[in-house]
Motif scaffolding. Structure first.
Motif, short mmCIF file in Angstrom:
data_model
loop_
_atom_site.label_atom_id
_atom_site.label_comp_id
_atom_site.label_asym_id
_atom_site.label_seq_id
_atom_site.Cartn_x
_atom_site.Cartn_y
_atom_site.Cartn_z
N ASN A 179 0.84 -1.25 0.12
CA ASN A 179 0.03 0.01 0.07
C ASN A 179 0.86 1.27 -0.15
O ASN A 179 1.94 1.61 0.69
CB ASN A 179 -0.99 0.03 1.23
N ILE A 180 0.74 2.17 -0.84
CA ILE A 180 1.38 3.51 -0.94
C ILE A 180 0.66 4.63 -0.61
O ILE A 180 -0.50 4.80 -0.71
CB ILE A 180 2.25 3.72 -2.38
N LEU A 181 1.39 5.57 0.33
CA LEU A 181 0.76 6.65 0.73
C LEU A 181 1.65 7.97 0.56
O LEU A 181 2.80 7.86 0.34
CB LEU A 181 0.54 6.47 2.40
N TYR A 182 0.98 8.86 0.41
CA TYR A 182 1.72 10.19 0.18
C TYR A 182 0.88 11.32 1.02
O TYR A 182 -0.14 11.17 1.39
CB TYR A 182 1.53 10.82 -1.51
N GLY A 183 1.86 12.20 1.69
CA GLY A 183 1.20 13.21 2.70
C GLY A 183 2.09 14.56 2.61
O GLY A 183 3.15 14.12 2.13
N TYR A 184 1.28 15.38 3.16
CA TYR A 184 2.07 16.74 3.25
C TYR A 184 1.92 17.62 4.61
O TYR A 184 0.90 17.38 5.08
CB TYR A 184 1.63 17.66 2.08
N THR A 185 2.97 17.96 5.23
CA THR A 185 2.85 18.82 6.32
C THR A 185 3.60 20.01 6.34
O THR A 185 4.88 19.65 5.99
CB THR A 185 3.08 17.72 7.57
N ASP A 186 3.36 21.03 6.94
CA ASP A 186 4.09 22.31 7.14
C ASP A 186 4.49 22.61 8.46
O ASP A 186 4.80 23.59 8.85
CB ASP A 186 3.49 23.51 6.58
N ASP A 187 4.43 21.47 9.32
CA ASP A 187 4.95 21.50 10.75
C ASP A 187 6.25 22.35 10.68
O ASP A 187 7.12 21.47 10.01
CB ASP A 187 4.67 20.17 11.30
#
Length: 385
Positions: A179-187
């Motif tokens: 399973n492949i996931l992509y994410g983004y965070t500006d923390d």
């Protein structure tokens, strides 16, 4: 040769249209989705060879404007130990550096560039059939409309309708076990990785991330497990994906879990597939490019780059040869290279399950042995024979 119908408006479709337009061939793009595609929220890196292909059709600067560089790769294990660090292309001298961007930005940039050159791009046009009419072909769409052309290009992705029309017995995409996931965070409290990808082989799963010039962390995770149903994928919320992914990195002394848990706005998940070999890339007036013809697992990060190469080579072949001879030349030029990439990418995934000592040695040797991949150059002015 007067008109090409291109099915699919992702990466390969507009790129093929740009190549055909430069070759003096009329082209039109038809995309099934009203806007973008089903993977539009993910991100990708166009490697050195992919940027070279874009340059061949005068589109490299367009993509550079909506992307950022990530030229170095750093490999770590689950304890945080650095196993190797090097330029993505090793010691090779390449004409272009890799660029990272959201798929949505790439789709939009290529589509706008195509329209700017006078190429029509239509959304909401899902292909249901293709009917031969002498030497020409009619594309029939779900909305009841149809279009006639001299060539129909299947740039419609890994679950290609055109592939099944060319060969009803064509192999189905193969689930890679991930399973492949992509994410983004500006923390802002997260450890940054500017102009570099940190690739982390955790104890249970693989994680990678880089930081944009604006301080946004782009990350992906490859989680081993059973294939998820379409309903299961659609039913998982951002919180559900976040909790699912974080569990795989609990035992690791790396930033992976922290980055995942700091992601609240956007996580895109699904299954990873490949298509090791497609026996028939063309039949009659129909031909395949990109993932419709061949699809690698994500490990080598070359899917978009290979699609761009396909687009340019097909454009050159149709420029220089009659249609049937052009298709044969295109497959002759492309098949060995892309199938080698699919095998390489599958092997990279297996390598990530090796022990630290073996992994360190293989990762450091890997980049140096890939001149065939990264330094590939397409000379537009060269005639195809």
């Amino acid at each position: 040769m007067t008109r090409a119908l291109i099915i699919g408006g992702g990466v390969a479709g507009p790129a093929t249209a740009l190549a055909l337009h430069k070759a003096g061939i009329e082209a039109a793009v038809y995309e099934a989705y009203p806007v973008g595609g089903d993977d539009v929220g993910a991100f990708l890196t166009i490697m050195n060879n992919g940027m070279d292909a874009l340059a061949a059709v005068d589109a490299a600067e367009v993509v550079e404007a909506i992307s950022f560089p990530a030229t170095t790769v750093e490999f770590l294990n689950g304890t945080g130990q650095v196993l190797g660090r090097q330029h993505i292309a090793g010691q090779l001298e390449t004409r272009h550096d890799p660029r990272t961007m959201r798929r949505s930005a790439l789709y939009r940039a290529l589509t706008e560039e195509a329209r700017g050159r006078g190429i029509p791009v239509s959304n909401g046009k899902r292909l249901v059939d293709a009917v031969s009419e002498g030497d020409r072909i009619r594309a029939v769409f779900e909305d009841g409309t149809s279009e006639v052309g001299d060539v129909l290009v299947g740039a419609d992705g890994i679950h290609s309708r055109v592939r099944s029309l060319i060969d009803p017995a064509a192999p189905e995409p193969r689930y890679t076990g991930l399973n492949i996931l992509y994410g983004y965070t500006d923390d802002p409290t997260l450890p940054l990785s500017t102009d570099a990808y940190r690739m982390i082989q955790g104890k249970r799963a693989f994680f990678g991330y880089t930081t944009s010039p604006h301080g946004e962390t782009f990350w992906f995770a490859r989680l081993p497990g059973p294939e998820l149903t379409r309903d299961r994928v659609a039913g998982l919320t951002v919180d559900g994906w976040r909790r699912r992914a974080a569990e795989y990195f609990i035992a690791d002394a790396t930033p992976s879990r922290r980055i995942i848990e700091a992601t609240w706005g956007e996580i895109i998940g699904g299954n990873a597939y490949d298509v090791p070999s497609t026996p028939h890339w063309f039949r009659g007036a129909m031909v395949l490019v990109g993932d419709a013809a061949h699809a690698a697992s994500p490990a080598a990060g070359q899917g978009a780059s290979m699609a761009l190469e396909d687009a340019v080579v097909l454009g050159k072949c149709l420029r220089d040869l009659p249609r049937d001879a052009a298709f044969e030349a295109y497959v002759r030029i492309r098949r060995e290279r892309v199938e080698r990439l699919v095998a390489t990418s599958a092997n990279d995934g297996a390598t990530q399950d090796s022990g630290d000592e073996v992994l360190s040695e293989q990762l450091n040797d890997r980049q140096q042995s890939r001149a065939w991949l990264y330094a590939h150059h397409i000379e537009w002015a060269e005639t195809v024979v």
